[in-house]
Design an enzyme around this catalytic site. Structure first.
Site, PDB file in Angstrom:
ATOM      1  CB  ILE A   1      -0.843   0.092   1.364  1.00 39.36           C
ATOM      2  CG1 ILE A   1      -0.294  -0.096   2.584  1.00 39.36           C
ATOM      3  CG2 ILE A   1      -2.079  -1.007   1.143  1.00 39.36           C
ATOM      4  CD1 ILE A   1      -1.053   0.243   3.880  1.00 39.36           C
TER       5      ILE A   1
ATOM      6  CD  GLU B   1       3.670  -4.397  10.267  1.00 35.14           C
ATOM      7  OE1 GLU B   1       3.822  -5.283  11.178  1.00 35.14           O
ATOM      8  OE2 GLU B   1       4.192  -4.771   9.155  1.00 35.14           O
TER       9      GLU B   1
ATOM     10  CB  THR C   1      -7.922  -0.916  16.850  1.00 38.28           C
ATOM     11  OG1 THR C   1      -7.815  -1.555  18.175  1.00 38.28           O
ATOM     12  CG2 THR C   1      -6.841   0.186  16.848  1.00 38.28           C
ATOM     13  CG  ASP C   2     -11.260  -1.466  21.273  1.00 41.35           C
ATOM     14  OD1 ASP C   2      -9.966  -1.684  21.017  1.00 41.35           O
ATOM     15  OD2 ASP C   2     -11.855  -2.462  21.750  1.00 41.35           O
ATOM     16  CD  GLU C   3      -5.101  -2.275  20.885  1.00 41.47           C
ATOM     17  OE1 GLU C   3      -4.289  -1.698  21.384  1.00 41.47           O
ATOM     18  OE2 GLU C   3      -5.148  -3.364  20.423  1.00 41.47           O
TER      19      GLU C   3
ATOM     20  CE1 TYR D   1      -2.566  -1.571  15.309  1.00 39.67           C
ATOM     21  CE2 TYR D   1      -3.379  -1.856  17.562  1.00 39.67           C
ATOM     22  CZ  TYR D   1      -3.564  -2.109  16.284  1.00 39.67           C
ATOM     23  OH  TYR D   1      -4.766  -2.331  15.743  1.00 39.67           O
TER      24      TYR D   1
ATOM     25  CE  LYS E   1      -5.660   0.612  12.497  1.00 37.65           C
ATOM     26  NZ  LYS E   1      -5.830   0.277  10.909  1.00 37.65           N
TER      27      LYS E   1
ATOM     28  NE  ARG F   1      -6.860  -5.302  25.979  1.00 36.71           N
ATOM     29  CZ  ARG F   1      -6.824  -4.618  27.026  1.00 36.71           C
ATOM     30  NH1 ARG F   1      -7.545  -4.117  28.168  1.00 36.71           N
ATOM     31  NH2 ARG F   1      -5.444  -4.297  27.008  1.00 36.71           N
TER      32      ARG F   1
END
Length: 347
Positions: free
Chosen positions: A58, A82, A130-132, A155, A159, A219
């Site tokens: 990408i 990633e 992601t919810d992170e 990470y 995101k 989680r």
């Protein structure tokens, strides 16, 4: 629909590809085949007439321009990323490069094609996140689509940045986007560096079952096939410019989750003596380990009528069955770099 799925040889991406092909969509699977990708994940649809695989990165703008020109998609579902927090602690640069620069490159290629094609009204750029990105919760509360961003790891920060880019390309250039933020996924084809496959495979091998800290981190667990179904719902019926939180409605602490897995394994593959829970070992916690994630799925339920179909106990039993039945798949991945090692300790 004609769909381009980025990262379609990965864990979640391959679930989307399999479901989309089975549903009759024309699917182009774009993947750079990095360490966590495996074409065996999509072997069941590889010969379908409505499936095409393209190996490309990408971050390669010329390759992305060729991709859009050749396939003129109705939508692109962007899952390539990633995603392992521990790897991001040890080597954040790759996460910045792929998740931020890669998303930017893909957005620009999509925008150029969309404008050149006359801005087709039905086109969608679906960004999967992601919810992170929302950070860590206390004992109460849930993440909603308007929760402020508060990422805590390289990470999740990468995101979060990619989410902001997607929203900016919608607001500034009018690119028709939809976004989703999901809770922790699990299920078949889960790469064997994440918690659930690590526990299953270590248990079978008679190794320690490592749990970070005291195991109290919570989680919301989402079965990957449910997630794929939700993503296909959003890309077809989601409102442009809107984000949707996708949760499993299955909150469990890591310790509860591991004990449930051990009980399932005790039933399905009993040891000569004792329980797999005897192998549980508590290890030094991950740096910056978020205490709790929980998703409020009200928007996707009320606007699109979607809810998860399996409980965590049902999903874990299905997952254990799959790993027990697919030993050649996970055996082949165990020699890949980092698998079986404790990562994320360099901090």
């Amino acid at each position: 629909m004609k769909l381009i799925v980025t990262g379609g040889a990965g864990f979640i991406g391959s679930a989307v590809v399999r479901q989309a092909v089975r549903a009759g969509h024309e699917v182009v699977n774009l993947d750079a085949l990095t360490y966590a990708a495996c074409l065996d994940n999509v072997a069941e649809v590889a010969d379908a007439p409505n499936y095409t695989f393209v190996e490309a990165d990408i971050r390669d703008r010329a390759a992305m321009d060729r991709l859009f020109a050749a396939h003129a998609p109705d939508a692109i579902m962007h899952l390539a990323a990633e995603s392992h927090v521990d790897r991001s602690i040890d080597g954040p640069g790759t996460f910045i490069d792929t998740n931020i620069t890669g998303t930017y490159t893909l957005l620009e290629a999509a925008r150029a094609w969309w404008v050149g094609a006359g801005r087709p009204e039905g086109f969608r750029f679906h960004h999967i996140s992601t919810d992170e990105v929302f950070g860590s919760l206390g004992q109460t509360g849930q993440f909603t689509e308007v929760t402020p961003y508060d990422p805590r790891s390289p990470y999740s920060a990468s995101k979060a940045a990619s989410d902001h880019l997607v929203r900016a390309w919608h607001e500034t250039y009018g690119l028709p986007v939809v976004l989703t933020n999901c809770s922790n996924n699990y299920g078949p084809y889960h790469f064997p560096e994440k918690l659930i496959p690590v526990i299953i495979l270590n248990a079978l091998a008679g190794k320690a079952l490592p749990i970070y800290g005291d195991g109290s981190n919570i989680r919301d667990w989402l079965y990957v096939e449910d997630h794929a179904d939700a993503l296909l719902t959003v890309v077809q019926r989601g409102q442009v410019g809107r984000s949707y939180n996708i949760g499993g409605e299955n909150e469990r602490s890591n310790l509860e989750l591991v004990k449930t897995l051990c009980a399932i394994l005790d039933e399905k593959r009993p040891k000569a003596s004792g329980s797999y829970a005897d192998q549980i070992t508590f290890v030094t916690d991950r740096p910056g380990h978020d205490a709790r994630y929980a998703i409020d799925p009200t928007r996707i339920r009320e606007e699109l009528g979607w809810r998860p179909s399996v409980t965590v106990e049902q999903g874990l039993a299905l997952t254990v069955d799959w790993y027990l039945a697919n030993e050649p798949w996970w055996r082949a991945l165990q020699d890949r770099k980092g698998v079986g090692e404790r990562l994320g300790v360099k901090a």
